[in-house]
Design a protein around this motif. Structure first.
Motif, PDB file in Angstrom:
ATOM      1  N   ARG A 130     -80.723 135.234  90.530  1.00  9.44           N
ATOM      2  CA  ARG A 130     -82.073 135.753  90.279  1.00  9.44           C
ATOM      3  C   ARG A 130     -82.895 135.677  91.562  1.00  9.44           C
ATOM      4  NH1 ARG A 130     -82.650 131.661  85.369  1.00  9.44           N
ATOM      5  NH2 ARG A 130     -81.715 130.460  87.075  1.00  9.44           N
ATOM      6  N   VAL A 131     -83.419 136.830  91.986  1.00 14.18           N
ATOM      7  CA  VAL A 131     -84.192 136.932  93.220  1.00 14.18           C
ATOM      8  C   VAL A 131     -85.608 137.376  92.883  1.00 14.18           C
ATOM      9  CG1 VAL A 131     -84.389 138.012  95.484  1.00 14.18           C
ATOM     10  CG2 VAL A 131     -82.117 137.562  94.508  1.00 14.18           C
ATOM     11  N   ALA A 132     -86.586 136.600  93.309  1.00 16.09           N
ATOM     12  CA  ALA A 132     -87.991 136.953  93.117  1.00 16.09           C
ATOM     13  C   ALA A 132     -88.602 137.308  94.462  1.00 16.09           C
ATOM     14  CB  ALA A 132     -88.752 135.793  92.486  1.00 16.09           C
ATOM     15  N   VAL A 133     -89.176 138.495  94.564  1.00 19.01           N
ATOM     16  CA  VAL A 133     -89.847 138.953  95.782  1.00 19.01           C
ATOM     17  C   VAL A 133     -91.334 139.008  95.492  1.00 19.01           C
ATOM     18  CG1 VAL A 133     -90.058 140.799  97.494  1.00 19.01           C
ATOM     19  CG2 VAL A 133     -87.830 140.300  96.460  1.00 19.01           C
ATOM     20  N   THR A 134     -92.128 138.322  96.299  1.00 15.97           N
ATOM     21  CA  THR A 134     -93.558 138.255  96.036  1.00 15.97           C
ATOM     22  C   THR A 134     -94.292 139.455  96.623  1.00 15.97           C
ATOM     23  OG1 THR A 134     -93.939 136.959  98.049  1.00 15.97           O
ATOM     24  CG2 THR A 134     -93.528 135.729  96.005  1.00 15.97           C
ATOM     25  N   LEU A 135     -95.289 139.941  95.891  1.00 10.70           N
ATOM     26  CA  LEU A 135     -96.190 140.965  96.402  1.00 10.70           C
ATOM     27  C   LEU A 135     -97.408 140.250  96.967  1.00 10.70           C
ATOM     28  CD1 LEU A 135     -96.175 143.692  93.592  1.00 10.70           C
ATOM     29  CD2 LEU A 135     -94.734 143.530  95.618  1.00 10.70           C
ATOM     30  N   LEU A 136     -97.582 140.313  98.267  1.00 13.62           N
ATOM     31  CA  LEU A 136     -98.731 139.696  98.905  1.00 13.62           C
ATOM     32  C   LEU A 136     -99.829 140.736  99.093  1.00 13.62           C
ATOM     33  CD1 LEU A 136     -96.896 137.647 101.689  1.00 13.62           C
ATOM     34  CD2 LEU A 136     -97.411 136.953  99.335  1.00 13.62           C
ATOM     35  N   LEU A 190     -91.294 144.434 102.652  1.00 10.78           N
ATOM     36  CA  LEU A 190     -91.194 144.368 101.198  1.00 10.78           C
ATOM     37  C   LEU A 190     -90.011 145.187 100.705  1.00 10.78           C
ATOM     38  CD1 LEU A 190     -92.279 143.670  98.364  1.00 10.78           C
ATOM     39  CD2 LEU A 190     -93.790 145.664  98.554  1.00 10.78           C
ATOM     40  N   ALA A 191     -89.791 146.341 101.335  1.00  7.87           N
ATOM     41  CA  ALA A 191     -88.709 147.223 100.897  1.00  7.87           C
ATOM     42  C   ALA A 191     -87.332 146.654 101.199  1.00  7.87           C
ATOM     43  CB  ALA A 191     -88.861 148.602 101.541  1.00  7.87           C
ATOM     44  N   VAL A 192     -87.208 145.895 102.304  1.00  6.80           N
ATOM     45  CA  VAL A 192     -85.891 145.397 102.715  1.00  6.80           C
ATOM     46  C   VAL A 192     -85.221 144.546 101.639  1.00  6.80           C
ATOM     47  CG1 VAL A 192     -84.707 143.836 104.311  1.00  6.80           C
ATOM     48  CG2 VAL A 192     -86.234 145.595 105.193  1.00  6.80           C
ATOM     49  N   ASP A 217     -83.434 131.849  91.707  1.00  9.90           N
ATOM     50  CA  ASP A 217     -82.501 131.126  92.573  1.00  9.90           C
ATOM     51  C   ASP A 217     -82.880 131.315  94.043  1.00  9.90           C
ATOM     52  OD1 ASP A 217     -80.525 130.340  90.457  1.00  9.90           O
ATOM     53  OD2 ASP A 217     -80.367 132.516  90.266  1.00  9.90           O
ATOM     54  N   LEU A 218     -83.466 132.480  94.340  1.00  7.32           N
ATOM     55  CA  LEU A 218     -83.892 132.818  95.693  1.00  7.32           C
ATOM     56  C   LEU A 218     -85.259 133.465  95.615  1.00  7.32           C
ATOM     57  CD1 LEU A 218     -83.428 133.415  98.770  1.00  7.32           C
ATOM     58  CD2 LEU A 218     -82.329 135.550  98.047  1.00  7.32           C
ATOM     59  N   ILE A 219     -86.175 133.008  96.454  1.00  4.84           N
ATOM     60  CA  ILE A 219     -87.516 133.587  96.547  1.00  4.84           C
ATOM     61  C   ILE A 219     -87.682 134.166  97.941  1.00  4.84           C
ATOM     62  CG2 ILE A 219     -89.997 133.116  96.498  1.00  4.84           C
ATOM     63  CD1 ILE A 219     -89.312 130.734  94.620  1.00  4.84           C
ATOM     64  N   VAL A 220     -88.132 135.401  98.018  1.00  6.26           N
ATOM     65  CA  VAL A 220     -88.316 136.065  99.313  1.00  6.26           C
ATOM     66  C   VAL A 220     -89.800 136.372  99.500  1.00  6.26           C
ATOM     67  CG1 VAL A 220     -87.679 138.002 100.784  1.00  6.26           C
ATOM     68  CG2 VAL A 220     -86.015 137.088  99.145  1.00  6.26           C
ATOM     69  N   ILE A 221     -90.338 135.907 100.627  1.00  9.26           N
ATOM     70  CA  ILE A 221     -91.734 136.156 100.980  1.00  9.26           C
ATOM     71  C   ILE A 221     -91.760 137.201 102.085  1.00  9.26           C
ATOM     72  CG2 ILE A 221     -93.910 135.130 101.725  1.00  9.26           C
ATOM     73  CD1 ILE A 221     -92.833 133.910  99.167  1.00  9.26           C
ATOM     74  N   PRO A 222     -92.221 138.416 101.816  1.00  5.48           N
ATOM     75  CA  PRO A 222     -92.261 139.436 102.874  1.00  5.48           C
ATOM     76  C   PRO A 222     -93.369 139.138 103.869  1.00  5.48           C
ATOM     77  CG  PRO A 222     -93.249 140.270 100.864  1.00  5.48           C
ATOM     78  CD  PRO A 222     -92.698 138.919 100.524  1.00  5.48           C
ATOM     79  N   ALA A 240     -86.211 144.867 111.838  1.00  7.51           N
ATOM     80  CA  ALA A 240     -84.769 144.902 111.596  1.00  7.51           C
ATOM     81  C   ALA A 240     -84.186 143.523 111.348  1.00  7.51           C
ATOM     82  CB  ALA A 240     -84.057 145.565 112.778  1.00  7.51           C
ATOM     83  N   ALA A 241     -84.810 142.475 111.910  1.00  7.71           N
ATOM     84  CA  ALA A 241     -84.305 141.120 111.681  1.00  7.71           C
ATOM     85  C   ALA A 241     -84.418 140.729 110.211  1.00  7.71           C
ATOM     86  CB  ALA A 241     -85.058 140.122 112.553  1.00  7.71           C
ATOM     87  N   ALA A 242     -85.336 141.336 109.486  1.00  4.28           N
ATOM     88  CA  ALA A 242     -85.426 141.079 108.050  1.00  4.28           C
ATOM     89  C   ALA A 242     -84.152 141.548 107.347  1.00  4.28           C
ATOM     90  CB  ALA A 242     -86.646 141.795 107.469  1.00  4.28           C
TER      91      ALA A 242
END
Length: 339
Positions: A4-10, A18-20, A64-69, A155-157
């Motif tokens: 489960r991956v959660a991507v936050t909208l800042l 955000l798109a990556v 399980d994984l949280i991604v902060i753009p 690109a490093a993202a």
């Protein structure tokens, strides 16, 4: 079950960063959810866009994984509720990754204190000024410090997100995602973000040409051969000295280091996808003998070829199911991937 991956909208987040993660983790093996960090589920984005999410910060409790753009640097202050949710998620063992200036959010939560952390080189001094306990790395493409991962910009993202897929499901799975996204061959995290001062841009880059890409493709097709720097330089139509300078500019590593990285990546892929003996894997990847391959694996991945194969052949067989056994294989991915 899938990871489960959660991507936050800042608020006013960078749309690219955000798109990556949405592109990388929307495929098999992952369950992706966007979560708003402000009441009402709507966030502003550049260009007058407004982004909405069905979930809020409660999604971080399940991830399980949280991604902060990336966050905008013009006075953005992350909400206290977001920082509390990140601290809680980290305490229960979730992995947390930031992309580009998203490192400022992790630093505000105190999750980078005493840790090495990457961010875009343009923001490195500001990160040091605001958060002096963070060990800011302004050269690496990304830093994997176990449960906390950070990347430089743009690109490093992509590099960091593919690194996460590689750790969860293996090299072949990450390569497939990379092919779908049409991105460059695998880049290790400790490659530099930008050209060292004093190295002029190669003419082909300034003129919009392909640069060294044809030479890299040619070398990738011949990794099993004993390639020399002189041979690569001749292929590029340059002297060895000029080639080395231009290679460092375009690739961010020396030719020898890049060759070793690509050969190790090829060996990993062969171990994951074939039953070839270790000696044959070493030969086909250009790493020589089985003993040489074992030395490379021990130095770069802190494991053996046999143990790596057992872990990631199982992960590949389980894909897209939850690779719990593979997710525990972090010793194979040190904080700075070695050459």
């Amino acid at each position: 079950m899938a990871l489960r991956v959660a991507v936050t909208l800042l608020e006013k987040t960078s749309l690219f960063e955000l798109a990556v993660p949405c592109a990388v983790f929307a495929g098999e093996g992952y369950e992706l959810v966007l979560c708003a960090t402000a009441p009402g589920g709507e966030q502003r984005a550049p260009g007058g866009l407004r982004l909405t999410a069905e979930r809020g910060l409660d999604a971080l409790r399940e991830a399980d994984l949280i991604v902060i753009p990336a966050c905008m640097m013009d006075g953005y202050e992350p909400p206290g509720e977001l920082l509390d949710a990140l601290r809680e998620a980290h305490a229960r063992g979730a992995r947390i990754a930031s992309l580009c200036s998203g490192a400022f959010v992790l630093a505000a939560a105190g999750l980078l204190d005493g840790r090495p952390a990457a961010t875009h080189w343009m923001y490195a001094d500001e990160l040091r000024r605001r958060y002096p306990y963070v060990q800011v790395d302004d050269r690496s493409l990304y830093v994997d410090d176990g449960s906390v991962l950070t990347s430089a910009g743009t690109a490093a993202a992509i590099d960091l997100c593919l690194h996460i897929v590689r750790g969860d499901y293996g090299t072949a799975a990450a390569a497939e995602v990379g092919r779908r996204m049409v991105v460059a061959p695998h880049r290790e995290g400790d490659q530099t973000q930008y050209a060292p001062p004093g190295i002029p841009a190669p003419p082909s880059r300034t003129e919009g040409g392909p640069g060294l890409a044809p030479v890299l493709d040619w070398a990738l097709a011949r990794l099993h051969r004993p390639l020399t720097i002189g041979e690569l330089a001749s292929r590029a139509g340059m002297s060895t000295r000029t080639f080395g300078r231009h290679f460092a500019y375009e690739v961010g590593a020396t030719p020898l280091k890049w060759l070793n990285q690509q050969r190790l990546a090829r060996a990993r892929e062969l171990l994951e996808t074939t039953d070839l003996p270790v000696d044959t894997v070493a030969e086909r990847s250009g790493l020589g003998s089985g003993d040489s391959l074992r030395q490379h694996f021990h130095r770069a991945l802190a494991t053996t070829p046999g143990a790596y194969r057992r872990t990631f052949r199982m992960a590949g067989a389980a894909h897209p199911a939850h690779p719990a056994h593979a997710a525990q294989a972090h010793p194979a991915h040190p904080a700075h991937p070695a050459s």
